[in-house]
Scaffold this motif. Structure first.
Motif, short mmCIF file in Angstrom:
data_model
loop_
_atom_site.label_atom_id
_atom_site.label_comp_id
_atom_site.label_asym_id
_atom_site.label_seq_id
_atom_site.Cartn_x
_atom_site.Cartn_y
_atom_site.Cartn_z
N THR A 1 0.87 -1.17 0.00
CA THR A 1 0.00 0.00 0.00
C THR A 1 0.91 1.22 0.00
O THR A 1 2.11 1.10 0.21
CB THR A 1 -0.89 0.03 1.25
OG1 THR A 1 -0.07 0.22 2.41
CG2 THR A 1 -1.70 -1.24 1.41
N GLY A 2 0.35 2.40 -0.20
CA GLY A 2 1.14 3.61 -0.03
C GLY A 2 1.21 4.48 -1.26
O GLY A 2 0.35 4.45 -2.14
N VAL A 3 2.29 5.24 -1.32
CA VAL A 3 2.43 6.30 -2.30
C VAL A 3 3.87 6.32 -2.83
O VAL A 3 4.79 5.98 -2.10
CB VAL A 3 2.04 7.65 -1.64
CG1 VAL A 3 2.95 8.03 -0.50
CG2 VAL A 3 1.91 8.77 -2.63
N ALA A 4 4.10 6.65 -3.98
CA ALA A 4 3.20 6.82 -5.10
C ALA A 4 3.17 5.53 -5.90
O ALA A 4 4.21 4.92 -6.14
CB ALA A 4 3.64 7.98 -5.99
N THR A 5 1.98 5.15 -6.30
CA THR A 5 1.82 3.93 -7.08
C THR A 5 2.78 3.90 -8.26
O THR A 5 3.38 2.86 -8.55
CB THR A 5 0.37 3.84 -7.62
OG1 THR A 5 -0.54 4.22 -6.62
CG2 THR A 5 0.06 2.43 -8.11
N ASP A 6 2.96 5.04 -8.91
CA ASP A 6 3.76 5.13 -10.11
C ASP A 6 5.23 5.46 -9.84
O ASP A 6 5.97 5.78 -10.77
CB ASP A 6 3.16 6.17 -11.07
CG ASP A 6 2.79 7.47 -10.39
OD1 ASP A 6 2.07 7.43 -9.37
OD2 ASP A 6 3.19 8.54 -10.87
N ARG B 1 -6.93 0.17 -3.91
CA ARG B 1 -7.64 1.25 -3.19
C ARG B 1 -6.83 1.82 -2.04
O ARG B 1 -7.22 2.82 -1.45
CB ARG B 1 -8.99 0.75 -2.69
CG ARG B 1 -8.90 -0.29 -1.60
CD ARG B 1 -10.28 -0.80 -1.18
NE ARG B 1 -10.16 -1.87 -0.22
CZ ARG B 1 -10.05 -1.69 1.10
NH1 ARG B 1 -10.08 -0.48 1.61
NH2 ARG B 1 -9.93 -2.72 1.90
N ALA B 2 -5.70 1.20 -1.73
CA ALA B 2 -4.83 1.67 -0.64
C ALA B 2 -3.51 2.21 -1.16
O ALA B 2 -2.54 2.33 -0.42
CB ALA B 2 -4.61 0.55 0.37
N CYS B 3 -3.49 2.54 -2.45
CA CYS B 3 -2.31 3.16 -3.07
C CYS B 3 -2.74 4.48 -3.70
O CYS B 3 -3.85 4.60 -4.23
CB CYS B 3 -1.71 2.26 -4.16
SG CYS B 3 -0.91 0.78 -3.54
N ALA B 4 -1.84 5.45 -3.65
CA ALA B 4 -2.11 6.77 -4.22
C ALA B 4 -1.05 7.08 -5.26
O ALA B 4 0.15 6.96 -4.99
CB ALA B 4 -2.10 7.84 -3.12
N GLY B 5 -1.47 7.47 -6.43
CA GLY B 5 -0.54 7.84 -7.48
C GLY B 5 -0.30 9.33 -7.51
O GLY B 5 -0.96 10.12 -6.83
N SER B 6 0.66 9.72 -8.34
CA SER B 6 0.91 11.15 -8.52
C SER B 6 -0.30 11.84 -9.15
O SER B 6 -0.56 13.01 -8.90
CB SER B 6 2.16 11.38 -9.36
OG SER B 6 2.02 10.79 -10.64
N ALA C 1 0.21 2.57 -13.63
CA ALA C 1 1.13 1.76 -12.82
C ALA C 1 0.49 0.43 -12.43
O ALA C 1 1.15 -0.63 -12.48
CB ALA C 1 1.58 2.53 -11.58
N LEU C 2 -0.78 0.46 -12.06
CA LEU C 2 -1.48 -0.78 -11.73
C LEU C 2 -1.54 -1.71 -12.94
O LEU C 2 -1.31 -2.92 -12.82
CB LEU C 2 -2.89 -0.50 -11.21
CG LEU C 2 -2.98 0.20 -9.86
CD1 LEU C 2 -4.43 0.56 -9.55
CD2 LEU C 2 -2.39 -0.65 -8.74
N ASP C 3 -1.84 -1.13 -14.11
CA ASP C 3 -1.89 -1.94 -15.34
C ASP C 3 -0.53 -2.58 -15.62
O ASP C 3 -0.46 -3.76 -16.00
CB ASP C 3 -2.31 -1.09 -16.53
CG ASP C 3 -3.79 -0.72 -16.51
OD1 ASP C 3 -4.56 -1.32 -15.74
OD2 ASP C 3 -4.17 0.19 -17.28
N LEU C 4 0.54 -1.83 -15.45
CA LEU C 4 1.87 -2.38 -15.70
C LEU C 4 2.19 -3.50 -14.71
O LEU C 4 2.66 -4.57 -15.12
CB LEU C 4 2.93 -1.28 -15.61
CG LEU C 4 4.30 -1.76 -16.03
CD1 LEU C 4 4.98 -0.72 -16.89
CD2 LEU C 4 5.15 -2.09 -14.83
N MET C 5 1.92 -3.28 -13.42
CA MET C 5 2.23 -4.32 -12.43
C MET C 5 1.39 -5.57 -12.66
O MET C 5 1.85 -6.69 -12.40
CB MET C 5 2.04 -3.78 -11.01
CG MET C 5 3.13 -2.81 -10.60
SD MET C 5 3.01 -2.26 -8.89
CE MET C 5 1.70 -1.03 -9.02
#
Length: 172
Positions: free
Chosen positions: A118-123, A145-150, A158-162
């Motif tokens: 979880t956390g920041v920044a997703t990207d 839902r527990a990650c925040a992107g820029s 970033a989610l799509d890539l991971m």
């Protein structure tokens, strides 16, 4: 498999403040989901801190030239955890001078753990941690839902890539 570790990546003022050049507009939305997850998991909190100026070489030199506001001592209040993170009762707080928190996390979790990220920044720091941990043999779940992107768009990218790294990394 052993009990998973919840890793709360960089819940710091520098990423939470709306007036920070690195502030995520999504940060406030992840506080409740992270706090909920922390009630059910062993928890590690990480902090990104700048390394000493004399140790910066290669791309880190250019990075701090591009982001001079962040060129401060690691103990500067800008890098403090947000109050909600200090209340998580983490088993460990891991500081790292790199975006990715692996292998610093491995010193706490041991090799090939199950991680819930979880956390920041997703990207940035989340993706850097997820890829390195999975490559080292960790099983990684990223809680969207527990990650925040820029930005919301960069978060989704970033989610799509991971997600391409399944089954080593799964998005939940």
């Amino acid at each position: 498999m052993s009990e998973p570790w919840l890793v709360v990546i960089d819940p710091q003022r520098v990423f939470a403040a709306a007036d920070s050049p690195w502030g995520s507009p999504m940060f406030g939305d992840i506080v409740a989901p992270v706090r909920d997850l922390a009630t059910r998991h062993r928890t590690i909190v990480t902090r990104w801190v700048p390394g000493p100026a004399e140790s910066r070489s290669g791309s880190w030199r250019a990075y701090f030239e591009a982001w001079p506001f962040a060129d401060r001592p690691a103990g500067d209040p800008l890098f403090d955890l947000v109050p909600d993170a200090t209340e998580l009762h983490a088993r460990a707080i891991v500081d790292a001078t790199t975006f990715g928190k692996w292998p610093a996390l491995e010193a706490v979790t041991g090799p090939a753990p199950e991680l819930v990220l979880t956390g920041v920044a997703t990207d940035c720091c989340v993706i850097s941690t997820a890829l390195a941990a999975a490559d080292a043999g960790a099983t990684v779940q990223v809680v969207a839902r527990a990650c925040a992107g820029s930005t919301p768009e960069n978060h989704a990218k970033a989610l799509d890539l991971m997600a391409l790294y399944a089954p080593q990394i799964t998005i939940v």
